[in-house]
Design an enzyme around this catalytic site. Sequence first.
Site, mmCIF file in Angstrom:
data_model
loop_
_atom_site.group_PDB
_atom_site.id
_atom_site.type_symbol
_atom_site.label_atom_id
_atom_site.label_comp_id
_atom_site.label_asym_id
_atom_site.label_seq_id
_atom_site.Cartn_x
_atom_site.Cartn_y
_atom_site.Cartn_z
ATOM 1 N N ARG A 6 43.815 38.561 23.229
ATOM 2 C CA ARG A 6 44.021 40.063 23.439
ATOM 3 C C ARG A 6 44.204 40.266 24.996
ATOM 4 O O ARG A 6 44.868 41.437 25.475
ATOM 5 C CB ARG A 6 42.935 40.739 22.878
ATOM 6 C CG ARG A 6 42.831 40.661 21.392
ATOM 7 C CD ARG A 6 41.556 41.866 20.860
ATOM 8 N NE ARG A 6 41.288 41.358 19.608
ATOM 9 C CZ ARG A 6 41.698 41.537 18.518
ATOM 10 N NH1 ARG A 6 42.865 42.443 18.549
ATOM 11 N NH2 ARG A 6 41.125 41.353 17.330
ATOM 12 N N ASP A 22 45.836 39.478 19.026
ATOM 13 C CA ASP A 22 45.050 38.320 19.191
ATOM 14 C C ASP A 22 45.850 37.222 18.357
ATOM 15 O O ASP A 22 46.507 37.338 17.489
ATOM 16 C CB ASP A 22 43.815 38.613 18.505
ATOM 17 C CG ASP A 22 43.791 38.776 16.934
ATOM 18 O OD1 ASP A 22 44.503 39.616 16.478
ATOM 19 O OD2 ASP A 22 42.958 37.993 16.533
ATOM 20 N N LYS A 43 41.086 46.655 16.474
ATOM 21 C CA LYS A 43 41.143 46.353 18.102
ATOM 22 C C LYS A 43 42.404 46.365 18.692
ATOM 23 O O LYS A 43 42.624 46.514 19.755
ATOM 24 C CB LYS A 43 40.323 45.187 18.424
ATOM 25 C CG LYS A 43 39.101 45.257 17.728
ATOM 26 C CD LYS A 43 38.175 43.913 18.125
ATOM 27 C CE LYS A 43 37.477 43.394 17.045
ATOM 28 N NZ LYS A 43 37.148 41.995 17.311
ATOM 29 N N GLY A 44 43.426 45.987 17.962
ATOM 30 C CA GLY A 44 44.641 45.697 18.627
ATOM 31 C C GLY A 44 45.268 46.625 19.591
ATOM 32 O O GLY A 44 46.056 46.395 20.337
ATOM 33 N N ILE A 102 53.698 37.180 18.073
ATOM 34 C CA ILE A 102 53.123 37.339 19.565
ATOM 35 C C ILE A 102 51.715 37.635 19.692
ATOM 36 O O ILE A 102 51.015 38.124 18.991
ATOM 37 C CB ILE A 102 54.095 38.797 19.811
ATOM 38 C CG1 ILE A 102 53.585 39.903 19.125
ATOM 39 C CG2 ILE A 102 55.638 38.330 19.933
ATOM 40 C CD1 ILE A 102 54.251 41.143 19.715
ATOM 41 N N GLU A 126 50.265 52.655 16.493
ATOM 42 C CA GLU A 126 50.170 51.439 16.293
ATOM 43 C C GLU A 126 50.487 50.374 16.836
ATOM 44 O O GLU A 126 51.740 50.620 17.650
ATOM 45 C CB GLU A 126 50.798 51.308 14.715
ATOM 46 C CG GLU A 126 49.779 51.073 13.356
ATOM 47 C CD GLU A 126 49.047 50.011 13.389
ATOM 48 O OE1 GLU A 126 48.409 49.352 14.356
ATOM 49 O OE2 GLU A 126 49.252 49.519 12.203
ATOM 50 N N ASP A 127 49.801 49.357 17.258
ATOM 51 C CA ASP A 127 50.142 48.393 18.042
ATOM 52 C C ASP A 127 51.446 47.403 17.524
ATOM 53 O O ASP A 127 52.653 47.485 18.097
ATOM 54 C CB ASP A 127 49.289 47.222 18.684
ATOM 55 C CG ASP A 127 48.370 47.006 17.282
ATOM 56 O OD1 ASP A 127 48.751 47.259 15.971
ATOM 57 O OD2 ASP A 127 47.354 46.097 17.540
ATOM 58 N N LYS A 162 58.661 44.642 14.290
ATOM 59 C CA LYS A 162 59.301 43.502 13.732
ATOM 60 C C LYS A 162 59.995 43.796 12.292
ATOM 61 O O LYS A 162 59.337 43.765 11.372
ATOM 62 C CB LYS A 162 58.279 42.493 13.531
ATOM 63 C CG LYS A 162 57.677 42.058 14.851
ATOM 64 C CD LYS A 162 57.106 40.657 14.800
ATOM 65 C CE LYS A 162 56.052 40.370 13.864
ATOM 66 N NZ LYS A 162 55.157 39.184 14.006
ATOM 67 N N ASP A 207 54.732 45.158 11.170
ATOM 68 C CA ASP A 207 55.470 43.921 10.553
ATOM 69 C C ASP A 207 56.047 43.961 8.807
ATOM 70 O O ASP A 207 57.150 44.660 8.963
ATOM 71 C CB ASP A 207 54.515 42.837 10.627
ATOM 72 C CG ASP A 207 55.311 41.402 10.106
ATOM 73 O OD1 ASP A 207 56.510 41.219 10.085
ATOM 74 O OD2 ASP A 207 54.502 40.550 9.964
HETATM 75 P P1 5GP Z 1 51.809 44.612 8.437
HETATM 76 O O1 5GP Z 1 52.344 43.379 7.972
HETATM 77 O O2 5GP Z 1 50.952 45.175 7.517
HETATM 78 O O3 5GP Z 1 52.926 45.568 9.118
HETATM 79 O O4 5GP Z 1 51.036 44.193 9.716
HETATM 80 C C1 5GP Z 1 49.740 43.794 9.630
HETATM 81 C C2 5GP Z 1 49.112 43.184 10.892
HETATM 82 O O5 5GP Z 1 49.281 41.955 11.144
HETATM 83 C C3 5GP Z 1 48.996 44.052 12.259
HETATM 84 O O6 5GP Z 1 48.452 45.356 12.208
HETATM 85 C C4 5GP Z 1 48.674 43.017 13.225
HETATM 86 O O7 5GP Z 1 47.190 43.044 13.141
HETATM 87 C C5 5GP Z 1 49.038 41.636 12.351
HETATM 88 N N1 5GP Z 1 50.340 41.210 12.840
HETATM 89 C C6 5GP Z 1 51.688 41.265 12.595
HETATM 90 N N2 5GP Z 1 52.300 40.539 13.095
HETATM 91 C C7 5GP Z 1 51.726 39.950 14.149
HETATM 92 C C8 5GP Z 1 52.094 39.567 15.389
HETATM 93 O O8 5GP Z 1 53.274 38.885 15.652
HETATM 94 N N3 5GP Z 1 50.838 39.001 16.347
HETATM 95 C C9 5GP Z 1 49.764 39.321 16.106
HETATM 96 N N4 5GP Z 1 48.880 38.905 17.097
HETATM 97 N N5 5GP Z 1 49.327 40.162 14.940
HETATM 98 C C10 5GP Z 1 50.503 40.491 14.108
#
Ligand code: 5GP
Length: 190
Positions: A177, A171, A55-56, A165, A111-112, A143, A115
């Site tokens: 959100r 969220d 949903k992000g 964040i 993508e929002d 990030k 990480d």
């Molecule tokens: P990935 O590590 O696979 O790139 O990110 C996976 C998911 O972790 C993201 O889609 C998001 O839902 C969540 N995520 C990563 N960093 C953050 C953050 O700083 N804040 C929030 N709320 N979610 C995060």
Amino acid sequence: MNTNSKPLNAYGELAGDIREILITSEQIQERIQQIGALISVDYAGKTPILIGVLKGVLFFMADLLRTLTIHVEVDFLAVSSYTPSTRDQGLVRLIKDLDISIENRHVLFVEDIVDTGLTLNYLMRNLRARQPASLEACVLFNKPENRLIHLPLKYVGFDLPNRFIVGYGLDHRERFRNLPFIGLLKPDAL
Ligand code: 5GP
């Protein structure tokens, strides 16, 4: 500088959990306008399909779409959130698939936040297997410090340090959100 039109205490009960506004609503909107202008040039005449993960991405997708001056289509995926053990393996489970076919279409994956890159990597591979004409990624919050898999990102909104964040669709346990800005939580709200 805090260029938010509203002070933190205008956010009622949410404000008590926020330590700091990292990116204001105005800064987000300004950056999205810039990205939207680039996309409108790059995809002119191509009618791309923008694909987001619920949903992000809701706020980003809605605001980005409204900046575009070209024909586009939009669709959504949903994935299960992973546990720390499945995360290490890069495992992501699709719980809602696309409604429309992307074969031979230009696809922009929206993508929002990225990480480690594991989620994006999994989803880009999944989409690539459906043989789109092209596939690129557009990420609002990047990030890079925790990145495990390097992926080319065609459009990036903001490069951020390794901090958790919330807001603008992102969220913490399904809450926050609805904040229009990106904030950091107070330690006791985590
Ligand atoms: P990935 O590590 O696979 O790139 O990110 C996976 C998911 O972790 C993201 O889609 C998001 O839902 C969540 N995520 C990563 N960093 C953050 C953050 O700083 N804040 C929030 N709320 N979610 C995060």
